[in-house]
Design a protein around this motif. Sequence first.
Motif, mmCIF file in Angstrom:
data_model
loop_
_atom_site.group_PDB
_atom_site.id
_atom_site.type_symbol
_atom_site.label_atom_id
_atom_site.label_comp_id
_atom_site.label_asym_id
_atom_site.label_seq_id
_atom_site.Cartn_x
_atom_site.Cartn_y
_atom_site.Cartn_z
ATOM 1 N N THR A 248 0.851 -1.192 0.000
ATOM 2 C CA THR A 248 0.000 0.000 0.000
ATOM 3 C C THR A 248 0.880 1.232 0.000
ATOM 4 O O THR A 248 1.953 1.237 0.605
ATOM 5 C CB THR A 248 -0.927 0.046 1.230
ATOM 6 O OG1 THR A 248 -0.138 0.003 2.418
ATOM 7 C CG2 THR A 248 -1.901 -1.120 1.219
ATOM 8 N N ASP B 31 0.593 5.633 0.170
ATOM 9 C CA ASP B 31 -0.208 6.846 0.304
ATOM 10 C C ASP B 31 -0.174 7.651 -0.992
ATOM 11 O O ASP B 31 0.757 7.543 -1.791
ATOM 12 C CB ASP B 31 0.318 7.716 1.452
ATOM 13 C CG ASP B 31 0.084 7.092 2.817
ATOM 14 O OD1 ASP B 31 -0.794 6.222 2.912
ATOM 15 O OD2 ASP B 31 0.799 7.461 3.771
ATOM 16 N N ASN C 190 -8.099 10.654 0.781
ATOM 17 C CA ASN C 190 -9.208 9.723 0.611
ATOM 18 C C ASN C 190 -8.901 8.612 -0.392
ATOM 19 O O ASN C 190 -9.768 7.774 -0.669
ATOM 20 C CB ASN C 190 -10.470 10.470 0.167
ATOM 21 C CG ASN C 190 -11.064 11.303 1.282
ATOM 22 O OD1 ASN C 190 -10.881 10.996 2.457
ATOM 23 N ND2 ASN C 190 -11.756 12.372 0.928
ATOM 24 N N SER C 191 -7.703 8.613 -0.967
ATOM 25 C CA SER C 191 -7.324 7.595 -1.945
ATOM 26 C C SER C 191 -6.082 6.857 -1.467
ATOM 27 O O SER C 191 -5.149 7.470 -0.943
ATOM 28 C CB SER C 191 -7.059 8.224 -3.316
ATOM 29 O OG SER C 191 -8.220 8.833 -3.843
ATOM 30 N N LEU C 192 -6.069 5.555 -1.668
ATOM 31 C CA LEU C 192 -4.935 4.728 -1.290
ATOM 32 C C LEU C 192 -4.584 3.811 -2.453
ATOM 33 O O LEU C 192 -5.464 3.263 -3.121
ATOM 34 C CB LEU C 192 -5.271 3.891 -0.049
ATOM 35 C CG LEU C 192 -4.112 3.188 0.654
ATOM 36 C CD1 LEU C 192 -3.099 4.210 1.187
ATOM 37 C CD2 LEU C 192 -4.634 2.331 1.812
ATOM 38 N N THR D 182 -10.648 4.878 -3.753
ATOM 39 C CA THR D 182 -11.039 6.130 -3.114
ATOM 40 C C THR D 182 -12.238 5.856 -2.212
ATOM 41 O O THR D 182 -13.231 5.274 -2.655
ATOM 42 C CB THR D 182 -11.402 7.200 -4.157
ATOM 43 O OG1 THR D 182 -10.257 7.443 -4.996
ATOM 44 C CG2 THR D 182 -11.813 8.509 -3.478
ATOM 45 N N LYS D 183 -12.122 6.266 -0.959
ATOM 46 C CA LYS D 183 -13.216 6.028 -0.006
ATOM 47 C C LYS D 183 -14.210 7.179 -0.045
ATOM 48 O O LYS D 183 -13.934 8.264 -0.564
ATOM 49 C CB LYS D 183 -12.651 5.848 1.405
ATOM 50 C CG LYS D 183 -11.865 7.040 1.936
ATOM 51 C CD LYS D 183 -11.311 6.737 3.322
ATOM 52 C CE LYS D 183 -10.539 7.947 3.873
ATOM 53 N NZ LYS D 183 -10.046 7.716 5.250
ATOM 54 N N ASP E 150 -12.265 5.018 8.340
ATOM 55 C CA ASP E 150 -10.905 4.631 8.720
ATOM 56 C C ASP E 150 -10.376 3.600 7.724
ATOM 57 O O ASP E 150 -11.008 2.564 7.482
ATOM 58 C CB ASP E 150 -10.919 4.039 10.122
ATOM 59 C CG ASP E 150 -9.510 3.828 10.674
ATOM 60 O OD1 ASP E 150 -8.534 3.894 9.897
ATOM 61 O OD2 ASP E 150 -9.390 3.601 11.895
ATOM 62 N N TRP E 151 -9.194 3.892 7.149
ATOM 63 C CA TRP E 151 -8.600 2.952 6.204
ATOM 64 C C TRP E 151 -8.353 1.591 6.859
ATOM 65 O O TRP E 151 -8.399 0.557 6.193
ATOM 66 C CB TRP E 151 -7.291 3.508 5.645
ATOM 67 C CG TRP E 151 -7.453 4.447 4.493
ATOM 68 C CD1 TRP E 151 -7.120 5.758 4.432
ATOM 69 C CD2 TRP E 151 -7.994 4.130 3.201
ATOM 70 N NE1 TRP E 151 -7.423 6.287 3.202
ATOM 71 C CE2 TRP E 151 -7.963 5.304 2.424
ATOM 72 C CE3 TRP E 151 -8.519 2.964 2.639
ATOM 73 C CZ2 TRP E 151 -8.413 5.343 1.117
ATOM 74 C CZ3 TRP E 151 -8.980 3.003 1.321
ATOM 75 C CH2 TRP E 151 -8.924 4.182 0.575
ATOM 76 N N ASN E 152 -8.064 1.580 8.143
ATOM 77 C CA ASN E 152 -7.794 0.323 8.832
ATOM 78 C C ASN E 152 -9.016 -0.600 8.850
ATOM 79 O O ASN E 152 -8.871 -1.824 8.994
ATOM 80 C CB ASN E 152 -7.333 0.588 10.269
ATOM 81 C CG ASN E 152 -5.958 1.228 10.310
ATOM 82 O OD1 ASN E 152 -5.112 0.934 9.470
ATOM 83 N ND2 ASN E 152 -5.744 2.105 11.273
ATOM 84 N N LEU F 19 -11.253 -0.554 6.222
ATOM 85 C CA LEU F 19 -11.501 -0.906 4.827
ATOM 86 C C LEU F 19 -10.455 -1.868 4.266
ATOM 87 O O LEU F 19 -10.775 -2.724 3.429
ATOM 88 C CB LEU F 19 -11.526 0.358 3.955
ATOM 89 C CG LEU F 19 -12.674 1.344 4.184
ATOM 90 C CD1 LEU F 19 -12.472 2.582 3.323
ATOM 91 C CD2 LEU F 19 -14.000 0.695 3.855
ATOM 92 N N LYS F 20 -9.217 -1.728 4.718
ATOM 93 C CA LYS F 20 -8.121 -2.497 4.126
ATOM 94 C C LYS F 20 -8.329 -4.005 4.143
ATOM 95 O O LYS F 20 -8.083 -4.658 3.116
ATOM 96 C CB LYS F 20 -6.802 -2.141 4.829
ATOM 97 C CG LYS F 20 -6.220 -0.797 4.435
ATOM 98 C CD LYS F 20 -4.925 -0.551 5.207
ATOM 99 C CE LYS F 20 -4.339 0.809 4.900
ATOM 100 N NZ LYS F 20 -3.096 1.046 5.671
#
Length: 248
Positions: free
Chosen positions: A55, A57, A62-64, A114-115, A121-123, A125-126
């Motif tokens: 992953t 940044d 809002n995008s990963l 993009t969320k 929280d990305w944690n 979604l990941k």
Amino acid sequence: MLLAVHTVTEIRLCHVLLKDHNLTTRQPLHQLLQKKPSLPSAAWHRAVRGMFIQTQDTPNPNSLKFIPGREVLESRTMEFSTPAAAYCSPLARQLFRIEGVKSVFFGPDFITITKESEDLDWNLLKPDIYATIMDFFASGLPVVTDEAPRTDTAASEEDDEVVLMIKELLDTRIRPTVQEDGGDVIYKGFEDGIVQLKLQGSCTSCPSSIITLKNGIQNMLQFYIPEVEGVEQVVDDDDDVEKEANST
């Protein structure tokens, strides 16, 4: 699917690796455009079934960027801004089933998610995103089907000399740098000295997108091609509807 769970030590090690590779703080894209494109560095984030997913940044919080360590779309890119637009991609359809996913973007060797909002929280979604990507590549299905539209800057017989130079500069100097940040720039037209471009992926809703266009892309095009007087962003109908919804 059961995923490997990081211990406290592993989380700390991951943080150190990210810090060492300068992933927590990235330079603005308009500064990166002044340099030759370089391969992104990132820490290995997940290993399951022999598949590693990195992953990275992006300038857009809002995008990963997810890097599966294998080819995604060869040498082209595709953006799916809505679930309906994912009709030609089994992988994009699966990713849209994850609650909180707003849009999906495929690069040659990466996937940008993009969320829906900064509150997510990305944690959270990941794990679902990792599982979806790994399950899909294990299935052997094509990322996109044959009916997928082409959205690249390939030269055509109708292009004049100026347009050919614009497309060549986009492909060789600008797009590789933008793709490094999880996005892309698509040529849409050239009229009355104005180059029309569409931003995709992490660039679509990035706070620094205007700076990218004016201080980065426009300056470079004007430096090499005197006929270019300016650059403007082209927004699709779906993007217009979304912006109106967000403003009300």
